[in-house]
Design a protein around this motif. Structure first.
Motif, PDB file in Angstrom:
ATOM      1  N   CYS A 136      -3.149  -2.003   3.705  1.00 31.90           N
ATOM      2  CA  CYS A 136      -4.254  -2.569   4.481  1.00 31.90           C
ATOM      3  C   CYS A 136      -5.551  -1.823   4.189  1.00 31.90           C
ATOM      4  O   CYS A 136      -6.580  -2.435   3.860  1.00 31.90           O
ATOM      5  CB  CYS A 136      -3.918  -2.501   5.973  1.00 31.90           C
ATOM      6  SG  CYS A 136      -5.270  -2.996   7.074  1.00 31.90           S
ATOM      7  N   LEU A 137      -5.523  -0.507   4.286  1.00 30.88           N
ATOM      8  CA  LEU A 137      -6.726   0.303   4.110  1.00 30.88           C
ATOM      9  C   LEU A 137      -7.276   0.200   2.691  1.00 30.88           C
ATOM     10  O   LEU A 137      -8.498   0.067   2.493  1.00 30.88           O
ATOM     11  CB  LEU A 137      -6.419   1.757   4.456  1.00 30.88           C
ATOM     12  CG  LEU A 137      -6.077   2.035   5.924  1.00 30.88           C
ATOM     13  CD1 LEU A 137      -5.582   3.465   6.090  1.00 30.88           C
ATOM     14  CD2 LEU A 137      -7.272   1.770   6.822  1.00 30.88           C
ATOM     15  N   GLU A 138      -6.409   0.261   1.698  1.00 33.56           N
ATOM     16  CA  GLU A 138      -6.861   0.172   0.309  1.00 33.56           C
ATOM     17  C   GLU A 138      -7.510  -1.175   0.011  1.00 33.56           C
ATOM     18  O   GLU A 138      -8.485  -1.269  -0.739  1.00 33.56           O
ATOM     19  CB  GLU A 138      -5.693   0.418  -0.648  1.00 33.56           C
ATOM     20  CG  GLU A 138      -5.242   1.865  -0.724  1.00 33.56           C
ATOM     21  CD  GLU A 138      -6.268   2.789  -1.365  1.00 33.56           C
ATOM     22  OE1 GLU A 138      -7.112   2.292  -2.150  1.00 33.56           O
ATOM     23  OE2 GLU A 138      -6.246   3.998  -1.071  1.00 33.56           O
ATOM     24  N   SER A 139      -6.961  -2.244   0.611  1.00 32.14           N
ATOM     25  CA  SER A 139      -7.519  -3.580   0.370  1.00 32.14           C
ATOM     26  C   SER A 139      -8.906  -3.726   0.995  1.00 32.14           C
ATOM     27  O   SER A 139      -9.731  -4.512   0.519  1.00 32.14           O
ATOM     28  CB  SER A 139      -6.581  -4.661   0.900  1.00 32.14           C
ATOM     29  OG  SER A 139      -6.607  -4.739   2.321  1.00 32.14           O
ATOM     30  N   ILE A 140      -9.158  -2.963   2.050  1.00 32.79           N
ATOM     31  CA  ILE A 140     -10.470  -2.995   2.706  1.00 32.79           C
ATOM     32  C   ILE A 140     -11.457  -2.096   1.972  1.00 32.79           C
ATOM     33  O   ILE A 140     -12.587  -2.504   1.669  1.00 32.79           O
ATOM     34  CB  ILE A 140     -10.331  -2.578   4.182  1.00 32.79           C
ATOM     35  CG1 ILE A 140      -9.555  -3.663   4.960  1.00 32.79           C
ATOM     36  CG2 ILE A 140     -11.702  -2.331   4.818  1.00 32.79           C
ATOM     37  CD1 ILE A 140      -9.168  -3.271   6.365  1.00 32.79           C
TER      38      ILE A 140
END
Length: 301
Positions: A25-29
């Protein structure tokens, strides 16, 4: 004069014990390519599996983007989301991505912001997504053409997943929203009540569906909870000039019946066709059910 420090987009997120998923989730953001500032406001509901530590690492690494809210004790989904995170969303637009979902398109935010900037009559924009199951092959959320989504379509059922949605930060969240079994469809309706929602026919996100999800199954929900949820949807529909026939019986009983038999049909279908894609099942079972709802006149202008 525009506030150059204010983010163009605030990303609304919650998490609880998502250590196995939160980095996706964080990497995609973090990986979003934009010509504007954006921020992630994420509420961690007293995770005990290492999620908090992962969030801390990213917050220290990207302090201008990742802004976590840590709860020392579990406050529940609604207080975490609507009570803690939502009031801190200050961007012109709001995007959503819960801790166990993630985005697949690094240009998602830019595409959606550009569209909303260019179309002042549109209040929200969404796309297709992939559903990632624990126990079967991945599938598509649906097969739909790019178009403006009708209010009636949202009343009948979700046309897109929350992780693909972006909308203008001009919606007043009513008190009744807190405590409902789900917030997504009521939010979509509140946006659609004010202006149109445009659906883009491409994939921008992955929605994980399994035992880790907040509402992974409705089988154990009490009838009263379902009734409260559907009564709220009915209220929004009526305010938009749509009347539901025989409200007390149809508004909550029929969807529950359809869900029950749909679940039974789903289990049988995947026993016969174990390698089938999810969207094929949707076409063969749920889309016809929705058409039946229209033909029975359960929704009418």
């Amino acid at each position: 004069m525009k506030d150059i420090k204010k983010p163009k987009v605030s990303i609304w997120s919650i998490t609880c014990n998502h250590a196995s998923f939160i980095e996706d989730c964080l990497e995609s953001i973090i990986g979003q390519k934009t010509n504007f500032k954006f921020e992630l406001i994420i509420g961690d509901d007293a995770s005990t599996d290492g999620t908090s530590e992962i969030l801390n690492t990213y917050a220290n690494r990207y302090p201008d983007i990742v802004k976590p809210i840590f709860h020392k004790k579990n406050v529940g989904m609604h207080e975490n989301s609507l009570g803690s995170v939502y009031p801190r969303l200050i961007g012109e637009y709001i995007a959503i991505c819960e801790g166990d979902d993630y985005w697949t398109d690094p240009n998602k935010l830019q595409r959606q912001v550009d569209f909303l900037d260019d179309n002042s009559d549109v209040g929200g924009v969404a796309t297709n997504s992939i559903i990632k199951y624990d126990d079967r092959p991945d599938g598509l959320f649906g097969i739909r053409k790019s178009r403006k989504v009708k209010f009636e379509e949202i009343v009948l059922g979700r046309q897109f997943h929350t992780a693909t949605f972006m909308y203008r930060n001009n919606i007043i969240i009513p008190k009744g929203l807190s405590g409902l079994l789900a917030v997504d469809t009521p939010l979509f309706l509140l946006v659609a009540q004010k202006s149109s929602i445009y659906y883009m026919d491409y994939i921008s996100a992955v929605y994980r569906r399994g035992s880790h999800g907040v509402t992974s199954t409705h089988d154990d929900l009490e009838t009263e909870e379902l009734k409260k949820y559907n009564d709220f949807l009915n209220q929004i529909a009526q305010e938009a000039g749509i009347s539901l026939v025989d409200k007390e019986k149809v508004s909550w009983l029929l969807p529950r019946i359809i869900h029950y038999f749909g679940s039974k049909a789903e289990g049988l279908y995947f026993k016969i066709y174990p390698n089938a894609q999810r969207h094929i099942f949707d076409i063969s079972i749920f889309n016809p059910l929705r058409r039946v709802c229209y033909r029975l006149g359960l929704l009418k202008k």
